[in-house]
Write a protein that holds these residues in place. Sequence first.
Motif, PDB file in Angstrom:
ATOM      1  N   ARG A 361       0.755   3.039 -13.013  1.00 36.40           N
ATOM      2  CA  ARG A 361       0.049   3.151 -11.827  1.00 36.40           C
ATOM      3  C   ARG A 361      -0.976   4.329 -11.677  1.00 36.40           C
ATOM      4  O   ARG A 361      -2.156   4.285 -11.155  1.00 36.40           O
ATOM      5  N   THR A 362      -0.577   5.367 -12.270  1.00 37.17           N
ATOM      6  CA  THR A 362      -1.268   6.497 -12.507  1.00 37.17           C
ATOM      7  C   THR A 362      -2.640   6.102 -13.115  1.00 37.17           C
ATOM      8  O   THR A 362      -3.826   6.771 -12.878  1.00 37.17           O
ATOM      9  N   ALA A 363      -2.279   5.670 -14.308  1.00 33.68           N
ATOM     10  CA  ALA A 363      -3.479   5.219 -15.286  1.00 33.68           C
ATOM     11  C   ALA A 363      -4.269   4.405 -14.688  1.00 33.68           C
ATOM     12  O   ALA A 363      -5.502   4.516 -14.809  1.00 33.68           O
ATOM     13  N   LEU A 364      -3.988   3.561 -13.625  1.00 30.54           N
ATOM     14  CA  LEU A 364      -4.748   2.643 -12.941  1.00 30.54           C
ATOM     15  C   LEU A 364      -5.649   3.364 -12.311  1.00 30.54           C
ATOM     16  O   LEU A 364      -6.744   3.207 -12.095  1.00 30.54           O
ATOM     17  N   ARG A 392       0.353  -4.243 -15.323  1.00 32.38           N
ATOM     18  CA  ARG A 392       1.591  -3.416 -15.855  1.00 32.38           C
ATOM     19  C   ARG A 392       2.013  -2.684 -14.575  1.00 32.38           C
ATOM     20  O   ARG A 392       3.224  -2.535 -14.309  1.00 32.38           O
ATOM     21  N   ALA A 393       0.997  -2.348 -13.600  1.00 33.04           N
ATOM     22  CA  ALA A 393       1.607  -1.583 -12.371  1.00 33.04           C
ATOM     23  C   ALA A 393       2.153  -2.602 -11.522  1.00 33.04           C
ATOM     24  O   ALA A 393       2.558  -2.200 -10.390  1.00 33.04           O
ATOM     25  N   ARG A 394       1.950  -3.787 -11.632  1.00 39.46           N
ATOM     26  CA  ARG A 394       2.491  -4.844 -10.773  1.00 39.46           C
ATOM     27  C   ARG A 394       1.652  -4.830  -9.427  1.00 39.46           C
ATOM     28  O   ARG A 394       2.128  -5.188  -8.256  1.00 39.46           O
ATOM     29  N   ASN A 395       0.321  -4.406  -9.588  1.00 40.44           N
ATOM     30  CA  ASN A 395      -0.538  -4.307  -8.392  1.00 40.44           C
ATOM     31  C   ASN A 395      -1.464  -5.443  -8.234  1.00 40.44           C
ATOM     32  O   ASN A 395      -2.544  -5.512  -8.668  1.00 40.44           O
ATOM     33  N   TYR A 396      -0.932  -6.493  -8.171  1.00 39.65           N
ATOM     34  CA  TYR A 396      -1.260  -8.039  -8.361  1.00 39.65           C
ATOM     35  C   TYR A 396      -2.483  -8.255  -7.270  1.00 39.65           C
ATOM     36  O   TYR A 396      -3.499  -8.659  -7.592  1.00 39.65           O
ATOM     37  N   LEU A 428       2.291 -14.608 -11.020  1.00 43.67           N
ATOM     38  CA  LEU A 428       3.357 -13.471 -10.906  1.00 43.67           C
ATOM     39  C   LEU A 428       3.635 -13.167  -9.319  1.00 43.67           C
ATOM     40  O   LEU A 428       4.697 -12.873  -8.817  1.00 43.67           O
ATOM     41  N   LEU A 429       2.487 -13.475  -8.626  1.00 44.86           N
ATOM     42  CA  LEU A 429       2.552 -13.085  -7.017  1.00 44.86           C
ATOM     43  C   LEU A 429       3.307 -14.480  -6.657  1.00 44.86           C
ATOM     44  O   LEU A 429       3.919 -14.070  -5.630  1.00 44.86           O
ATOM     45  N   SER A 430       3.397 -15.454  -6.943  1.00 42.78           N
ATOM     46  CA  SER A 430       3.953 -16.592  -6.639  1.00 42.78           C
ATOM     47  C   SER A 430       5.204 -16.543  -6.726  1.00 42.78           C
ATOM     48  O   SER A 430       6.301 -17.309  -6.239  1.00 42.78           O
TER      49      SER A 430
END
Length: 642
Positions: A361-364, A392-396, A428-430
């Motif tokens: 998340r920080t790398a994003l 990877r951060a699951r920020n879909y 993955l969101l579904s």
Amino acid sequence: MSRRALRRLRGEQRGQEPLGPDALQFALRDDDDAEEEGPKQGSGSQRPRGAGKEGVCVNNRFELINIEDLEDDLVVNGERSDCALTDTVVSGNKRRAQHGNPETRRDGDMTKAGSPEQSNASGKLRKKKKKQKNKKSCTGESSENGLEDIDRILERIEDSGGFNRPGPPPLSSRKHVLYVEHRHLNPDTELKRYFGARAVLGEQRPRQRQRVYPKCTWLTTPKSTWPRYTKPGLSMRLLESTKGLSFFAFEHSEEYQQAQHKFLVAVESMEPNNIVVLLQTSPYHVDSLLQLSDACRFQEDQEMARDLIERALYSMECAFHPLFSLTSGTCRMDYRRPENRSFYLALYKQMNFLEKRGCPRTALEYCKLILSLEPDEDPLCMLLLIDHLALRARNYEYLIRLFQEWEAHRNLSQLPNFAFSVPLAYFLLSQQTDLSEHELTSAREQASLLIQQALTMFPGVLMPLLECCSVRPDAAVSNHRFFGPDAEISQPPALSQLVSLYLGRSHFLWKEPTTMSWLEENVRVVLQAVDAGDPAVEACENRRKVLYQRAPRNIHRHVILSEIKEAVAALPPAKSSQSWKHNCPLLPVLIAKLHHGGGKTGRRSGRGPEPQPRFEQADACCTRHDGQLPLQRPGSTSRGQP
């Protein structure tokens, strides 16, 4: 009745009445007479009960030195004392009048004489009481009016701007897609969310108070083990502000230029100890810190390498212009200026360390920051990496939003990483349980549609992906002409380079059994379409032959910085010379030599033309179907950036 009882009824003390010629003698005689006649007094000489309980202000003669102070104290202490004192005086007078006390009649003249003073005191107390009530009523009315005004304002905002309306916020109120959040630039924030504050902080001692740093920074946290900060001669200048964008550039002072020349001499000597000697005299020289970090990293001293990168970022952040913002997404920095490249490299290396540390998340956020510095040209080609970090951060949601907003003018679907990552994000969101049934079904359908388009456009990705995931494909798939060995061999070299880069970085995201089952279903659908002679298959094949001829230079920079072996091996022979093949600690200097031949930096004076690179100009290796470069905005041309 004695004089003392009258004074108590009036709320007075000795010394409060007007002094006459014989006042002192009268007061003394009154005391003596009162003491003598005390046992003989009847009920008229007794102290009123109310005055004994509530009249605390009439027992002590020193509290009645000033009647105005008494009134203020009574108002402050509350309204009950006012009422009790006045009611006691009035009730006492009424009681004596009803009983017809002879002493009261005998001393009628004295009572009449003292009644004006008593009425004045009680009148003042009543006026104070009324003023207090009026003040309270006014404040109550004003507060009610204020609440009514606030309610009216909120209703007006709701009617005009749609405040608190259900549904997603309007596009105008949403933050910029490259907006960077300050709190996500600190890796400790993410680690605390994973492991807790106690596990992250541990037994760390607080920062030493005697260590004074010039300013608070967002990119790094200064450490007590670092040398004391002194300005190394690095500064930032605002070049211009047009159309809501601000263009900045770093500048080197004469002292910093001398340190820069010493650094180049130390690099040419191929001896890292010379860089260490230079850092002893210039502890915050940015290029030396980056170079020594590479040397420590290749010697597997990751902790020291990361510490040196943080020190370089701290040095550059202390030189920021007051108007330069990390989060707004409107600050630009031209990569063609040699002074700015160190900042790009430092941010990229810090992002790599954060990803390896387990802080995607920080790398994003760092990736968005690099992309926001020059989003149109994207000199380090961060679009090849941002999708991986978002998954990877699951920020879909962010990845889907970026694809929807930039697909029209950046043609992101022509990049293999976006073509496969976006449908994976939808899938993955579904799988999440906090969405409604309609949203889950819509996301699943969109994921299937996009993955089928990706497999049709890039058939050479499937077999290497299954091989990286240690999955043995079905014979009907591996022997088919569309997904067989010919699909991988026949694709252009530039496309093979992009595929190798994506698989070397993101193949493990596809290893989940549910993901593989979903991929298998869509592969069969694509095979049916190929066998049925779908015209979209032939159109995609013709597009592959036209688009991916040669890769632009920013992709070459990204491949070299990524250090992914499969992607580096796919570099063209002209770029993969002896100096590029070896992972030596001279990577920034080699990149500088590739960019502008000499690599020497200095402050440019005046508004002269940009220095032209000695290296041959890279053509548009990957032309889009509309004639534009794939990673540039429509209408822009190759500026020949180094």
